[in-house]
Motif scaffolding. Structure first.
Motif, PDB file in Angstrom:
ATOM      1  N   LEU A  25       9.584   4.505  -6.068  1.00  0.00           N
ATOM      2  CA  LEU A  25       9.071   4.569  -7.650  1.00  0.00           C
ATOM      3  C   LEU A  25       7.966   5.600  -7.816  1.00  0.00           C
ATOM      4  CD1 LEU A  25       9.478   0.740  -8.353  1.00  0.00           C
ATOM      5  CD2 LEU A  25      10.555   2.067  -9.581  1.00  0.00           C
ATOM      6  N   LEU A  26       7.176   5.639  -6.997  1.00  0.00           N
ATOM      7  CA  LEU A  26       6.120   6.231  -7.119  1.00  0.00           C
ATOM      8  C   LEU A  26       6.423   7.809  -6.834  1.00  0.00           C
ATOM      9  CD1 LEU A  26       3.165   4.614  -4.986  1.00  0.00           C
ATOM     10  CD2 LEU A  26       3.448   4.920  -7.377  1.00  0.00           C
ATOM     11  N   VAL A  27       7.202   8.180  -5.978  1.00  0.00           N
ATOM     12  CA  VAL A  27       7.962   9.481  -5.707  1.00  0.00           C
ATOM     13  C   VAL A  27       8.820   9.791  -7.142  1.00  0.00           C
ATOM     14  CG1 VAL A  27       9.558  11.009  -4.821  1.00  0.00           C
ATOM     15  CG2 VAL A  27       8.205   9.485  -3.329  1.00  0.00           C
ATOM     16  N   GLN A  40       3.335  13.106   3.739  1.00  0.00           N
ATOM     17  CA  GLN A  40       4.750  13.144   4.061  1.00  0.00           C
ATOM     18  C   GLN A  40       5.380  13.497   3.143  1.00  0.00           C
ATOM     19  OE1 GLN A  40       3.823   8.934   6.533  1.00  0.00           O
ATOM     20  NE2 GLN A  40       4.242   8.810   4.461  1.00  0.00           N
ATOM     21  N   GLN A  41       5.320  13.546   1.644  1.00  0.00           N
ATOM     22  CA  GLN A  41       6.282  14.366   0.821  1.00  0.00           C
ATOM     23  C   GLN A  41       6.356  15.824   1.174  1.00  0.00           C
ATOM     24  OE1 GLN A  41       5.233  14.612  -3.241  1.00  0.00           O
ATOM     25  NE2 GLN A  41       7.017  13.814  -3.870  1.00  0.00           N
ATOM     26  N   TYR A 107       7.074   3.627 -14.353  1.00  0.00           N
ATOM     27  CA  TYR A 107       7.520   3.659 -12.791  1.00  0.00           C
ATOM     28  C   TYR A 107       6.148   3.828 -11.957  1.00  0.00           C
ATOM     29  CZ  TYR A 107      12.528   4.952 -12.743  1.00  0.00           C
ATOM     30  OH  TYR A 107      13.877   4.887 -13.272  1.00  0.00           O
ATOM     31  N   LEU A 108       5.220   4.522 -12.170  1.00  0.00           N
ATOM     32  CA  LEU A 108       4.028   4.354 -11.510  1.00  0.00           C
ATOM     33  C   LEU A 108       3.237   3.194 -11.505  1.00  0.00           C
ATOM     34  CD1 LEU A 108       1.393   5.972 -10.435  1.00  0.00           C
ATOM     35  CD2 LEU A 108       0.730   6.119 -12.533  1.00  0.00           C
ATOM     36  N   LEU A 109       3.100   2.277 -12.661  1.00  0.00           N
ATOM     37  CA  LEU A 109       2.660   0.797 -12.839  1.00  0.00           C
ATOM     38  C   LEU A 109       3.342   0.109 -11.682  1.00  0.00           C
ATOM     39  CD1 LEU A 109       1.264   0.792 -16.441  1.00  0.00           C
ATOM     40  CD2 LEU A 109       0.169   1.471 -14.259  1.00  0.00           C
ATOM     41  N   ALA A 110       4.635   0.097 -11.907  1.00  0.00           N
ATOM     42  CA  ALA A 110       5.654  -0.695 -11.338  1.00  0.00           C
ATOM     43  C   ALA A 110       5.533  -0.501  -9.517  1.00  0.00           C
ATOM     44  CB  ALA A 110       6.859  -0.459 -11.625  1.00  0.00           C
TER      45      ALA A 110
END
Length: 206
Positions: A25-27, A40-41, A107-110
């Motif tokens: 989700l963060l990606v 890692q990304q 997405y970030l908050l989730a």
């Protein structure tokens, strides 16, 4: 006893699966990752491989650093190395890419919230720390304070990840400020570790 062991195993498995989903989700949000995932990304982009594979490879390399530190992995440690990376790569193709800022923020908050729940579950299971956790506690056992060990390592991987092209942004700051208090609160409710093996009161890193 068997019931308690089963519950701890389920807690570990659920935590690691949800952790992988939270990182995905963060990606996809594209607003910034935590320091290790920035690294890692960035590494994945340079190597041209999926980020989940890089997460697994970095986990293995970090685990090798446990040897001179005389740290002993648990079943949760080994599972952490494998499951989180597999779940990241399995989840990313399933998530629609948000183009509207409001959805990216959602997405970030989730991702941050789910990451905290996942961390509480897998640490609360008390079946072994993640490889990056063990690296920091191993260094602390050799004389460094947890704060110095954590800060030194995370600043280093964040800087390296940024240079490699990893995503640094407001999400990185939000994660840094919120994950500790969130997991501390959740661990009080999710910990299943026996009294002889108390779970940490605050997270370090996966």
């Amino acid at each position: 006893m068997l019931d308690r062991r089963f519950r701890r195993a389920v807690s570990l498995a659920a935590g690691l699966v949800l952790f992988g989903v939270s990182v995905a989700l963060l990606v996809v949000a594209g607003l910034g990752l935590d320091p290790w995932d920035v690294f890692q990304q960035g590494l994945a982009r340079r190597l041209g491989v999926p980020i989940g594979q890089t997460v697994i490879a970095v986990g293995v390399l970090v685990l090798l650093l446990w040897i001179p530190l005389r740290q002993r992995p648990g079943i949760g440690t080994i599972a952490n190395v494998v499951v989180v990376g597999l779940m990241i790569d399995a989840t990313l193709p399933l998530l629609p890419t948000p183009h509207v800022l409001a959805w990216r923020i959602a997405y970030l908050l989730a991702g941050v919230g789910l990451n905290a729940v996942a961390t509480g579950l897998y640490i609360g299971a008390g079946l072994g720390p993640g490889p990056r956790d063990g690296l920091m506690t191993g260094l602390a056992a050799r004389g460094l304070s947890i704060r110095v060990a954590r800060t030194s390592i995370e600043v280093s991987v964040l800087a390296a990840g940024w240079l490699l092209g990893g995503t640094v942004g407001v999400g990185t700051l939000l994660y840094a400020l919120s994950i500790g208090p969130l997991v501390h609160l959740l661990l009080l409710r999710l910990s299943l570790a026996p009294a002889a093996e108390p779970a940490p009161t605050a997270p370090l890193a996966r």
